[in-house]
Structures are given as C-alpha cells and as structure tokens.
Design an enzyme around this catalytic site. Structure first.
Site, PDB file in Angstrom:
ATOM      1  N   ASP A 131      36.985  45.565  32.852  1.00  0.00           N
ATOM      2  CA  ASP A 131      36.631  46.089  31.529  1.00  0.00           C
ATOM      3  C   ASP A 131      36.762  44.972  30.504  1.00  0.00           C
ATOM      4  O   ASP A 131      37.779  44.261  30.482  1.00  0.00           O
ATOM      5  CB  ASP A 131      37.550  47.265  31.187  1.00  0.00           C
ATOM      6  CG  ASP A 131      37.379  47.752  29.760  1.00  0.00           C
ATOM      7  OD1 ASP A 131      36.260  47.658  29.242  1.00  0.00           O
ATOM      8  OD2 ASP A 131      38.370  48.220  29.171  1.00  0.00           O
ATOM      9  N   ASP A 134      37.738  49.963  26.565  1.00  0.00           N
ATOM     10  CA  ASP A 134      37.612  51.422  26.645  1.00  0.00           C
ATOM     11  C   ASP A 134      38.165  51.983  27.947  1.00  0.00           C
ATOM     12  O   ASP A 134      38.093  53.183  28.196  1.00  0.00           O
ATOM     13  CB  ASP A 134      36.155  51.850  26.450  1.00  0.00           C
ATOM     14  CG  ASP A 134      35.224  51.372  27.562  1.00  0.00           C
ATOM     15  OD1 ASP A 134      35.686  50.623  28.449  1.00  0.00           O
ATOM     16  OD2 ASP A 134      34.034  51.734  27.531  1.00  0.00           O
ATOM     17  N   ASP A 181      32.671  47.284  33.089  1.00  0.00           N
ATOM     18  CA  ASP A 181      31.328  47.128  32.520  1.00  0.00           C
ATOM     19  C   ASP A 181      30.620  45.921  33.132  1.00  0.00           C
ATOM     20  O   ASP A 181      31.204  45.148  33.902  1.00  0.00           O
ATOM     21  CB  ASP A 181      31.402  47.015  30.994  1.00  0.00           C
ATOM     22  CG  ASP A 181      32.482  46.049  30.512  1.00  0.00           C
ATOM     23  OD1 ASP A 181      32.534  44.915  31.024  1.00  0.00           O
ATOM     24  OD2 ASP A 181      33.274  46.431  29.626  1.00  0.00           O
ATOM     25  N   ASP A 226      21.916  50.963  44.000  1.00  0.00           N
ATOM     26  CA  ASP A 226      21.890  52.343  44.462  1.00  0.00           C
ATOM     27  C   ASP A 226      20.682  53.054  43.851  1.00  0.00           C
ATOM     28  O   ASP A 226      20.455  52.950  42.645  1.00  0.00           O
ATOM     29  CB  ASP A 226      23.170  53.067  44.021  1.00  0.00           C
ATOM     30  CG  ASP A 226      24.031  53.499  45.180  1.00  0.00           C
ATOM     31  OD1 ASP A 226      23.484  54.046  46.135  1.00  0.00           O
ATOM     32  OD2 ASP A 226      25.259  53.291  45.125  1.00  0.00           O
ATOM     33  N   ASP A 229      20.684  56.720  48.271  1.00  0.00           N
ATOM     34  CA  ASP A 229      21.824  57.627  48.301  1.00  0.00           C
ATOM     35  C   ASP A 229      21.421  59.022  48.792  1.00  0.00           C
ATOM     36  O   ASP A 229      20.452  59.602  48.304  1.00  0.00           O
ATOM     37  CB  ASP A 229      22.414  57.735  46.890  1.00  0.00           C
ATOM     38  CG  ASP A 229      23.565  58.701  46.835  1.00  0.00           C
ATOM     39  OD1 ASP A 229      24.636  58.360  47.340  1.00  0.00           O
ATOM     40  OD2 ASP A 229      23.374  59.823  46.318  1.00  0.00           O
ATOM     41  N   GLU A 289      21.706  55.962  53.074  1.00  0.00           N
ATOM     42  CA  GLU A 289      23.015  56.515  53.389  1.00  0.00           C
ATOM     43  C   GLU A 289      22.847  57.553  54.498  1.00  0.00           C
ATOM     44  O   GLU A 289      22.063  58.490  54.375  1.00  0.00           O
ATOM     45  CB  GLU A 289      23.634  57.180  52.164  1.00  0.00           C
ATOM     46  CG  GLU A 289      25.025  57.671  52.432  1.00  0.00           C
ATOM     47  CD  GLU A 289      25.603  58.462  51.281  1.00  0.00           C
ATOM     48  OE1 GLU A 289      26.823  58.542  51.183  1.00  0.00           O
ATOM     49  OE2 GLU A 289      24.816  59.013  50.491  1.00  0.00           O
ATOM     50  N   HIS A 316      33.092  53.568  48.293  1.00  0.00           N
ATOM     51  CA  HIS A 316      33.529  54.350  47.144  1.00  0.00           C
ATOM     52  C   HIS A 316      33.808  55.810  47.487  1.00  0.00           C
ATOM     53  O   HIS A 316      34.371  56.539  46.670  1.00  0.00           O
ATOM     54  CB  HIS A 316      32.471  54.285  46.051  1.00  0.00           C
ATOM     55  CG  HIS A 316      31.177  54.908  46.467  1.00  0.00           C
ATOM     56  ND1 HIS A 316      30.340  54.340  47.409  1.00  0.00           N
ATOM     57  CD2 HIS A 316      30.571  56.067  46.101  1.00  0.00           C
ATOM     58  CE1 HIS A 316      29.298  55.112  47.600  1.00  0.00           C
ATOM     59  NE2 HIS A 316      29.403  56.176  46.820  1.00  0.00           N
ATOM     60  N   ASP A 317      33.408  56.254  48.660  1.00  0.00           N
ATOM     61  CA  ASP A 317      33.645  57.636  49.090  1.00  0.00           C
ATOM     62  C   ASP A 317      34.809  57.760  50.048  1.00  0.00           C
ATOM     63  O   ASP A 317      34.980  58.803  50.682  1.00  0.00           O
ATOM     64  CB  ASP A 317      32.382  58.194  49.751  1.00  0.00           C
ATOM     65  CG  ASP A 317      31.315  58.580  48.746  1.00  0.00           C
ATOM     66  OD1 ASP A 317      31.676  58.979  47.625  1.00  0.00           O
ATOM     67  OD2 ASP A 317      30.118  58.468  49.070  1.00  0.00           O
TER      68      ASP A 317
END
Length: 582
Positions: free
Chosen positions: A54, A58, A62, A131, A233, A287, A353-354
C-alpha cells in the site's frame, strides 16, 4: 475462481507410477524437437494486489505499490506475474465481481498506473497474466442493470432469467449464498436470476453471441495494451443447459459433475482462440481442468486450438485438518505428470488466493520446522514438470494467521456465508471453525511482510486484513540478510530451474513410491539428469536408492550438511536435496 468449497474437483482414474512406461533418454536431435514455449518455461509469481504493498495509507495494496516492489520481484528470479482482478468492482468478492472490465478499481489506482506497471514489468523482462472474470459479472455492471430493468430490454439475455409465473426454478446450488440457492428473486421484473457464486455475481449467458463478442472485445482491449496472458476465472462453469432440467436430490455434494464442462464450452473456447488468443503471443489458462484427464486434454492439447495449460485442483484438495498421506500426494502429482508426459501442459502449484498458506497445510509451520519445510515445498514446486505458480509470501515461508480465530475475524464472503449456512443447518460449528482456521482463504490474503516495522512495512494505515504477528521474524528484510533463509533458498531454486531444461521439459520418474515419508524422483533430458529427494516428515529418515552414487554433484540442499554414501541418503526433518549427475 476456485472457491474454498470447491473440494475434490476432479474424479480421476489413478495412474500407478509403477506402471508408467520408461522412455529412452532422448538424443540431442530429439531434444531439439521439443516444443519450447515461453509460457512453459515461465516461473509465475501470483500477486494478490490488495495485500502486496500500500502506498497511499488506506490499508489496501495498490498498483503503485507493485511498481515500487518490481525490483524485488525481478530479484526473485520469477519471469511472469499473475495479477488477481484489478478492475472496477464493488468488492463483494474482492474484485471477482466486476462492474467495469475496462477500468481500474479506484482502491488500486488509475489506468495510467496500470500502463506504468506493465511498462516497468516488461522493462525487467517480466510478463503479466491478467485474471478474466467472465463466468459472471457484478450486479452493478451496466449490463446487469439494463438486464434487470425490464423483460424486453436488449440486455435481458445477457444473463439467465426464470419468470416467476413458471413457478420456482429448478434448484441450483450456490457456492457462496448463505441459503445455498443459486436463484435470486428480483421484484423489478418478477423473475429469478442465476448466480453460481454470490447474489451480487449474476452468471453471464454464454449462449448469447453478443455476450461472447463483448468478452472477446474486452480481452482484445487488454491484449492490445500488451498483456501477456489470461487466466479464465471459473470458466469451466460458463456453459449451461439453459433448459434447466431438474438435478437429482443431493447433487450439490458432487456439483462439479453437473456444473463443469457442459455442452458448448469447447465451442466457446475455440471461438475465443480464433478471435483473440491465436492473434497474440499470450499464455492462456482456465481455472479448473475438467472432470477427467481426458477432459483436461480436450482443453489444452495444441491440436484442439483452445487454451495452453491445465490448472487442476487435485493437488490443493489433498490437505485436511487432520492430516493427509504422502502416498496420496505422490499418486496425485505422478498421475498428472504421466497423463501429460507426451502431450499437453499442466500447472504446478500448492497455493493461491483461494487457499490457506501452503506451509501450514502441507508441512509444519512451527519452530524449528517452518523454514526447512517451506524450502522443501518450494523445492517440489520448482523441480516438477509443468509451469510453476508461486504465491506471494510463500518465498518467505509465510504462515496461517493465528489471529483468525472467531467468525468475526474473517472478511471472506465464502467464510461468512458458509458459517451462516452451516449454522442454519445445525452443523457441528466447532468442526466448521476448526476447518476454517485451517483452510480459510483469508489466511492466504494477509498482507505481505516486508520488514519488522509497524504493519510490516505494508501500509502506514490500518491494514484491510490483520497482519500475522510473526512478521517481526518472517519478513523480506530479515531474510534477504540471511543467506540460509527461505527467501534466498527460493532464489537458488529459480536460478537452477531457468538454467536446466531437464527441470522444465525432462522426463519424470517416481522412485520408492511406497516410502511413507520420502518423495523422491528424477528429472532427465539427454545427458542432464537430476535426483530430487524430499523428506515430508519431522522425523529423521534414510533411503536406499539404486544408482545414487552416480548423482554426485550437490546442487541445492536446505540444510548445511548432507549425509550420503554410495547407496544411502540420510535425511533430517523436512530436508530437501537436489543432486545432479556430473
């Protein structure tokens, strides 16, 4: 988009490694005939943008943060970055609900930031894989707003609708809905719309040629910008029988058989290939890899003219909260290698990420075993045939976050709605939470641990997910300074792989398949041959290997010593060794 509930994705016939046909060592002429592609030789580093770096305080990562860390990425030795969705989104599912496919989410920055990031990646010889989330959109996408506005709207058939006057639609299972029903009633037009995932992720109607052309135009937009690849995806769910027949009671326990690879999918992929993929030197991966090995080949074999690479979930479905057998691990990865030894191409990965953190799922994240076991798992990923995918933070040995104890600590929609559904069905909530603490997606999404300063150098603000308290010990700054760290071991592995065709294209042969603690195999291409031996346990052990004496050159070892005789190799807990024939 692989969800936490997508377990046991593919039901396949096991190919016994003992029965695998041994191929003769290829001649130099045969080596030259290997179909070399950049995406086969790529080492992919997956960045979850919300959690990487970041720069504006925030608490959310990013694009400028990624730009600032590209020298670090380059130094890892990886050659491509897979970036999770950065498009405009209301963030119901952290960007996997897209409201504008040609714009950048304000949390992440601007299109100018994207262009700069892509340019800076290419300046460092790093490819970018994006993605593409087109099984569904956000319910805030203009297409869906138009579609739900009236039954005769031109966009009505962009989605799947069931008029209420026909009665309740045939039950469909939703992976993310607390009630479990994938049909959502919408008062505006007195009809139900279909959502395989959350209510805010309505499924697109791929039978509509206008929808398909919209998607191809979106992909062309990004390809023209210079993007090097696409991950599709949840795409194996895109084709649907729009007569919506009744499914048998209890089908949701094996819903993949009813949802994946339905009629029409291959036609869509061939059309996509013709209109977009074949026109650019891009990598393509969907995927999921079908329900059988045969279906996986139908997706990726070159003569099919569909996509490049299979991304199967068998491997990440192995770990369980009460442990798993190494024999299952060996059988699974050996089966896939055997099936694709001569044709097609696969991905090799243990996390994304899953998934929760790989060292916490497959090995041992407690002291003193975390570092050697993380090195061992990275050794496996980077020495198998197939394109390796390395998830950010795994190069450090990042672990599951002990702060995620109660349901209030989780932000993932799959966890929150899964909890509500389990509670409404009077499930064992203690068991549910035990499984969540072991395998929740939030564990793999906690912020990157850069240094020992406040918030691990990730942000000057309040992190969107709580940092793992072990960041004071596990961080890039500390590991860069330690020559024996997980990070520096990772760099040695990428350097070796990039300079050894045998580790990319070479034959794979499983050794001692019956050993309960050790996974050993060779990779061979012509005169170049490697022996990889991995101890998957916290116990010391030894193995006797025929021909061991001929592998005399030590390439990589995650311990400072190696106990080896002409026939025997002694291994410390989680020791990982790569030997070469000299």
């Amino acid at each position: 988009m692989k969800k936490i509930l997508l377990l046991s994705l593919i039901s396949l016939t096991l190919y016994s490694c003992a029965e695998k046909k041994k191929e003769p060592i290829p001649t130099r002429e045969e080596e030259q005939s290997i179909d070399k592609k950049w995406w086969k030789e790529a080492i992919v580093y997956q960045i979850y943008p919300r959690s990487f770096q970041d720069t504006d305080g925030d608490g959310v990562g990013d694009l400028q943060g990624i730009i600032n860390r590209l020298d670090y990425v380059k130094d890892l030795g990886v050659t491509a970055v897979w970036l999770n969705p950065i498009y405009s989104s209301p963030n119901d599912d952290n960007g996997y609900d897209v409201s504008d496919y040609r714009n950048i989410m304000s949390d992440f920055g601007t299109m100018q930031d994207f262009d700069t990031m892509l340019s800076e990646m290419h300046a460092r010889d790093i490819k970018l894989v994006m993605d593409i989330v087109v099984n569904h959109s956000s319910d805030e996408h203009p297409w869906f707003k138009e579609s739900r506005s009236s039954r005769d709207n031109p966009y009505r058939d962009y989605y799947h609708w069931w008029p209420a006057e026909k009665g309740a639609p045939p039950y469909r299972y939703s992976l993310f809905d607390a009630e479990g029903n994938a049909w959502k009633y919408d008062e505006k037009t007195d009809a139900y719309y279909l959502h395989y995932f959350s209510q805010k992720q309505p499924d697109l109607n791929w039978e509509n040629p206008k929808v398909r052309q919209e998607v191809y135009d979106i992909m062309t937009f990004w390809a023209e910008k210079g993007v090097d690849g696409f991950r599709l995806d949840a795409f194996q769910f895109a084709a649907k029988d729009t007569t919506f027949p009744e499914f048998p009671e209890g089908f949701e326990k094996n819903f993949i058989q009813y949802y994946a690879m339905q009629d029409g999918l291959h036609e869509y992929l061939k059309e996509m290939n013709e209109q977009v993929l074949s026109k650019y030197d891009v990598m393509s991966v969907a995927e999921g890899a079908g329900r059988t090995l045969e279906e996986a080949h139908e997706l990726v074999d070159a003569d099919r003219k569909e996509i490049n690479m299979a991304y199967a979930f068998d491997g990440v479905d192995i770990p369980k909260v009460d442990g798993y057998k190494l024999s299952t691990f060996k059988e699974t990865f050996s089966k896939w290698d055997s099936a694709f030894a001569d044709k097609g191409w696969i991905s090799i990965f243990l996390s994304n990420h899953d998934q929760a953190r790989m060292v916490s799922r497959y090995a041992n994240d407690s002291l003193p075993y975390r570092a050697p076991s993380a090195k061992m798992l990275n050794t496996f990923i980077l020495t198998m045939r197939g394109t390796p995918y390395c998830y950010f933070g795994d190069e450090l040995g990042m672990t599951n976050n002990p702060k995620l104890q109660n349901i209030e600590d989780y932000q993932d929609i799959a966890a929150i709605n899964g909890y509500k559904k389990a509670k409404s069905q009077d499930e064992d909530m203690e068991a549910f939470m035990r499984n969540l603490r072991f395998g929740s997606r939030d564990h793999g999404r906690t912020p990157m641990q850069w240094d020992a300063s406040e918030n691990a150098g990730f942000t000057t603000g309040n992190p969107w997910l709580p940092l793992n308290p072990n960041y004071a010990e596990i961080n890039t700054q500390a590991e860069e300074a330690d020559e024996n760290s997980v990070l520096n071991h990772f760099k040695k592995l990428t350097a070796l792989r990039k300079n050894a065709d045998a580790l990319i294209y070479g034959d794979y042969e499983l050794l001692i398949p019956e050993h309960p603690q050790v996974y050993a195999y060779t990779r061979s291409l012509g005169d170049e041959q490697f022996l990889i031996v991995l101890n998957f346990s916290q116990e010391q052990t030894s193995v006797e290997l025929e021909g061991l004496s001929s592998f005399s050159e030590l390439k990589i070892n995650n311990y400072s010593n190696l106990k080896k005789t002409a026939k025997t190799l002694s291994l410390a807990p989680y020791q990982a060794v790569i030997l070469a024939k000299s």
